[in-house]
Each structure stands twice: as C-alpha cells, then as structure tokens.
Design a protein around this motif. Structure first.
Motif, PDB file in Angstrom:
ATOM      1  N   ALA A  87     -20.365  10.562  17.746  1.00  0.00           N
ATOM      2  CA  ALA A  87     -19.977  11.246  18.985  1.00  0.00           C
ATOM      3  C   ALA A  87     -19.135  10.341  19.870  1.00  0.00           C
ATOM      4  CB  ALA A  87     -21.225  11.712  19.735  1.00  0.00           C
ATOM      5  N   PHE A  88     -19.492   9.068  19.962  1.00  0.00           N
ATOM      6  CA  PHE A  88     -18.702   8.134  20.764  1.00  0.00           C
ATOM      7  C   PHE A  88     -17.310   7.931  20.167  1.00  0.00           C
ATOM      8  CE2 PHE A  88     -22.797   6.077  22.403  1.00  0.00           C
ATOM      9  CZ  PHE A  88     -22.754   6.822  23.564  1.00  0.00           C
ATOM     10  N   ILE A  89     -17.238   7.823  18.854  1.00  0.00           N
ATOM     11  CA  ILE A  89     -15.931   7.648  18.206  1.00  0.00           C
ATOM     12  C   ILE A  89     -15.061   8.879  18.444  1.00  0.00           C
ATOM     13  CG2 ILE A  89     -14.775   7.446  15.965  1.00  0.00           C
ATOM     14  CD1 ILE A  89     -17.190   5.764  15.048  1.00  0.00           C
ATOM     15  N   GLU A  90     -15.631  10.047  18.290  1.00  0.00           N
ATOM     16  CA  GLU A  90     -14.863  11.273  18.474  1.00  0.00           C
ATOM     17  C   GLU A  90     -14.452  11.464  19.928  1.00  0.00           C
ATOM     18  OE1 GLU A  90     -12.740  14.401  17.151  1.00  0.00           O
ATOM     19  OE2 GLU A  90     -13.849  12.982  15.908  1.00  0.00           O
ATOM     20  N   SER A  91     -15.271  10.992  20.857  1.00  0.00           N
ATOM     21  CA  SER A  91     -14.907  11.129  22.275  1.00  0.00           C
ATOM     22  C   SER A  91     -13.654  10.327  22.599  1.00  0.00           C
ATOM     23  CB  SER A  91     -16.062  10.701  23.166  1.00  0.00           C
ATOM     24  OG  SER A  91     -16.246   9.301  23.116  1.00  0.00           O
ATOM     25  N   LEU A  92     -13.448   9.198  21.945  1.00  0.00           N
ATOM     26  CA  LEU A  92     -12.229   8.430  22.185  1.00  0.00           C
ATOM     27  C   LEU A  92     -10.996   9.197  21.730  1.00  0.00           C
ATOM     28  CD1 LEU A  92     -13.440   4.881  21.112  1.00  0.00           C
ATOM     29  CD2 LEU A  92     -13.095   5.754  23.417  1.00  0.00           C
ATOM     30  N   VAL A  93     -11.097   9.885  20.616  1.00  0.00           N
ATOM     31  CA  VAL A  93      -9.975  10.700  20.135  1.00  0.00           C
ATOM     32  C   VAL A  93      -9.722  11.862  21.093  1.00  0.00           C
ATOM     33  CG1 VAL A  93      -9.131  12.098  18.214  1.00  0.00           C
ATOM     34  CG2 VAL A  93     -10.446  10.030  17.756  1.00  0.00           C
ATOM     35  N   ILE A  94     -10.770  12.455  21.616  1.00  0.00           N
ATOM     36  CA  ILE A  94     -10.609  13.561  22.561  1.00  0.00           C
ATOM     37  C   ILE A  94      -9.991  13.067  23.868  1.00  0.00           C
ATOM     38  CG2 ILE A  94     -11.887  15.249  23.949  1.00  0.00           C
ATOM     39  CD1 ILE A  94     -13.760  15.540  21.513  1.00  0.00           C
ATOM     40  N   TYR A  95     -10.314  11.854  24.303  1.00  0.00           N
ATOM     41  CA  TYR A  95      -9.676  11.293  25.499  1.00  0.00           C
ATOM     42  C   TYR A  95      -8.172  11.133  25.284  1.00  0.00           C
ATOM     43  CZ  TYR A  95     -14.278  10.096  27.371  1.00  0.00           C
ATOM     44  OH  TYR A  95     -15.560  10.139  27.840  1.00  0.00           O
ATOM     45  N   VAL A  96      -7.772  10.679  24.111  1.00  0.00           N
ATOM     46  CA  VAL A  96      -6.337  10.551  23.823  1.00  0.00           C
ATOM     47  C   VAL A  96      -5.678  11.925  23.823  1.00  0.00           C
ATOM     48  CG1 VAL A  96      -4.649   9.832  22.095  1.00  0.00           C
ATOM     49  CG2 VAL A  96      -6.588   8.373  22.602  1.00  0.00           C
ATOM     50  N   LEU A  97      -6.354  12.926  23.271  1.00  0.00           N
ATOM     51  CA  LEU A  97      -5.822  14.291  23.296  1.00  0.00           C
ATOM     52  C   LEU A  97      -5.645  14.774  24.732  1.00  0.00           C
ATOM     53  CD1 LEU A  97      -5.054  16.896  21.734  1.00  0.00           C
ATOM     54  CD2 LEU A  97      -7.460  17.533  21.901  1.00  0.00           C
ATOM     55  N   LEU A  98      -6.605  14.492  25.579  1.00  0.00           N
ATOM     56  CA  LEU A  98      -6.509  14.878  26.984  1.00  0.00           C
ATOM     57  C   LEU A  98      -5.330  14.187  27.669  1.00  0.00           C
ATOM     58  CD1 LEU A  98      -7.821  16.336  29.434  1.00  0.00           C
ATOM     59  CD2 LEU A  98      -9.089  14.225  29.810  1.00  0.00           C
ATOM     60  N   ILE A  99      -5.163  12.902  27.436  1.00  0.00           N
ATOM     61  CA  ILE A  99      -4.042  12.168  28.026  1.00  0.00           C
ATOM     62  C   ILE A  99      -2.717  12.706  27.506  1.00  0.00           C
ATOM     63  CG2 ILE A  99      -2.914   9.903  28.097  1.00  0.00           C
ATOM     64  CD1 ILE A  99      -5.770   8.702  28.160  1.00  0.00           C
ATOM     65  N   ALA A 100      -2.655  13.047  26.215  1.00  0.00           N
ATOM     66  CA  ALA A 100      -1.424  13.619  25.655  1.00  0.00           C
ATOM     67  C   ALA A 100      -1.113  14.968  26.310  1.00  0.00           C
ATOM     68  CB  ALA A 100      -1.550  13.764  24.150  1.00  0.00           C
ATOM     69  N   PHE A 101      -2.124  15.793  26.519  1.00  0.00           N
ATOM     70  CA  PHE A 101      -1.887  17.075  27.195  1.00  0.00           C
ATOM     71  C   PHE A 101      -1.395  16.857  28.618  1.00  0.00           C
ATOM     72  CE2 PHE A 101      -4.903  19.784  24.409  1.00  0.00           C
ATOM     73  CZ  PHE A 101      -3.861  20.070  23.552  1.00  0.00           C
ATOM     74  N   ILE A 102      -1.958  15.876  29.307  1.00  0.00           N
ATOM     75  CA  ILE A 102      -1.490  15.582  30.663  1.00  0.00           C
ATOM     76  C   ILE A 102      -0.037  15.136  30.641  1.00  0.00           C
ATOM     77  CG2 ILE A 102      -1.748  13.976  32.597  1.00  0.00           C
ATOM     78  CD1 ILE A 102      -4.799  14.110  32.081  1.00  0.00           C
ATOM     79  N   MET A 103       0.300  14.277  29.685  1.00  0.00           N
ATOM     80  CA  MET A 103       1.688  13.811  29.589  1.00  0.00           C
ATOM     81  C   MET A 103       2.641  14.948  29.252  1.00  0.00           C
ATOM     82  SD  MET A 103       1.343  10.190  27.605  1.00  0.00           S
ATOM     83  CE  MET A 103       3.103  10.044  27.404  1.00  0.00           C
ATOM     84  N   LEU A 104       2.215  15.871  28.394  1.00  0.00           N
ATOM     85  CA  LEU A 104       3.108  16.935  27.950  1.00  0.00           C
ATOM     86  C   LEU A 104       3.239  18.078  28.949  1.00  0.00           C
ATOM     87  CD1 LEU A 104       2.101  17.179  24.193  1.00  0.00           C
ATOM     88  CD2 LEU A 104       4.235  16.303  25.128  1.00  0.00           C
ATOM     89  N   PHE A 105       2.156  18.450  29.608  1.00  0.00           N
ATOM     90  CA  PHE A 105       2.187  19.655  30.422  1.00  0.00           C
ATOM     91  C   PHE A 105       2.118  19.403  31.931  1.00  0.00           C
ATOM     92  CE2 PHE A 105       0.413  21.107  26.311  1.00  0.00           C
ATOM     93  CZ  PHE A 105       1.504  21.855  25.929  1.00  0.00           C
ATOM     94  N   ALA A 106       1.439  18.360  32.374  1.00  0.00           N
ATOM     95  CA  ALA A 106       1.392  18.081  33.802  1.00  0.00           C
ATOM     96  C   ALA A 106       2.586  17.248  34.238  1.00  0.00           C
ATOM     97  CB  ALA A 106       0.096  17.364  34.169  1.00  0.00           C
ATOM     98  N   LEU A 107       3.140  16.459  33.321  1.00  0.00           N
ATOM     99  CA  LEU A 107       4.321  15.628  33.557  1.00  0.00           C
ATOM    100  C   LEU A 107       4.214  14.819  34.855  1.00  0.00           C
ATOM    101  CD1 LEU A 107       6.923  18.264  32.441  1.00  0.00           C
ATOM    102  CD2 LEU A 107       6.211  16.266  31.155  1.00  0.00           C
ATOM    103  N   PRO A 108       3.306  13.835  34.883  1.00  0.00           N
ATOM    104  CA  PRO A 108       3.062  13.104  36.130  1.00  0.00           C
ATOM    105  C   PRO A 108       4.215  12.225  36.579  1.00  0.00           C
ATOM    106  CG  PRO A 108       1.864  12.115  34.310  1.00  0.00           C
ATOM    107  CD  PRO A 108       2.471  13.371  33.797  1.00  0.00           C
ATOM    108  N   PHE A 109       5.159  11.877  35.702  1.00  0.00           N
ATOM    109  CA  PHE A 109       6.245  10.965  36.083  1.00  0.00           C
ATOM    110  C   PHE A 109       7.576  11.699  36.271  1.00  0.00           C
ATOM    111  CE2 PHE A 109       3.332   8.456  33.369  1.00  0.00           C
ATOM    112  CZ  PHE A 109       2.828   7.660  34.369  1.00  0.00           C
TER     113      PHE A 109
END
Length: 115
Positions: A87-109
């Motif tokens: 579960a801990f290992i998979e949570s790290l992959v899900i965090y990267v997925l979340l950051i990728a979604f933020i980069m792709l759709f929220a476009l913070p920069f």
C-alpha cells in the motif's frame, strides 16, 4: 525488429505534431514548447514511477513468499506486513499521478510563462 520500429514510430509521431504546431505559430513557440515539455515530463514521471513501483512490489511479494516458505506459522503476520508495504509503495505511484494531473490540467506555471 518490427516491434522496435513500431514503438519508435509511436514515440516520434507526437513529437512531429508538436513540432508542426510550434512551427505554425512562431509568436507562441515558447508557450507551445512549455506545454509540450509539461506533457513529456508528466509522461516520463508516470512511466518511471510505475516502473519503480512494479519493481518494488515484485521484490516485496517475492521476499514475503520466501519468508512464508521458511516460516509458515508466521504467514499471517508476514502477509499483513506485506500488504502494508504494498500500500505504501502504491501510494507513491498515486502521488506522482496526482502531480501529473495537476501539471496537465491545473497548469500552475501558466501565468509565469505566458506573461
């Protein structure tokens, strides 16, 4: 050899499309390159995290099976620890997925790049 050529074609076709878009709009070429870099970065981050997570989960499951084979009476405790680790290992992959979604759709920069 055919698989290698097919995979190269799959990877290079989007690059040509981005290049054509950037060439068509010379005034916004920096912005187009920024968004292309965001897409490529998110893709590589997801690929690397999924690869690392799969390697880690394989190691955890393999070692847990070895431990259960050596000490079958402790199988319940080993399985609980294994599931917690997975579960801990998979949570790290899900965090990267979340950051990728933020980069792709929220476009913070976007504001700092587009001016």
């Amino acid at each position: 050899m055919k698989k290698v050529m097919l995979s190269l074609a799959m990877w290079l076709t989007p690059a040509a499309a981005f290049a054509a878009t950037a060439a068509a709009e010379p005034s916004n070429s920096g912005v187009a390159m920024f968004f292309a870099a965001v897409v490529v970065t998110a893709g590589f981050a997801l690929a690397l995290s999924a690869f690392g997570g799969a390697i880690g989960q394989g190691n955890v499951a393999g070692r847990a099976m070895e431990a259960i084979a050596r000490q079958p009476e402790a199988a319940g405790r080993i399985q609980t620890a294994m599931l917690l680790g997975l579960a801990f290992i998979e949570s790290l992959v899900i965090y990267v997925l979340l950051i990728a979604f933020i980069m792709l759709f929220a476009l913070p920069f976007t504001k700092s790049i587009t001016g």
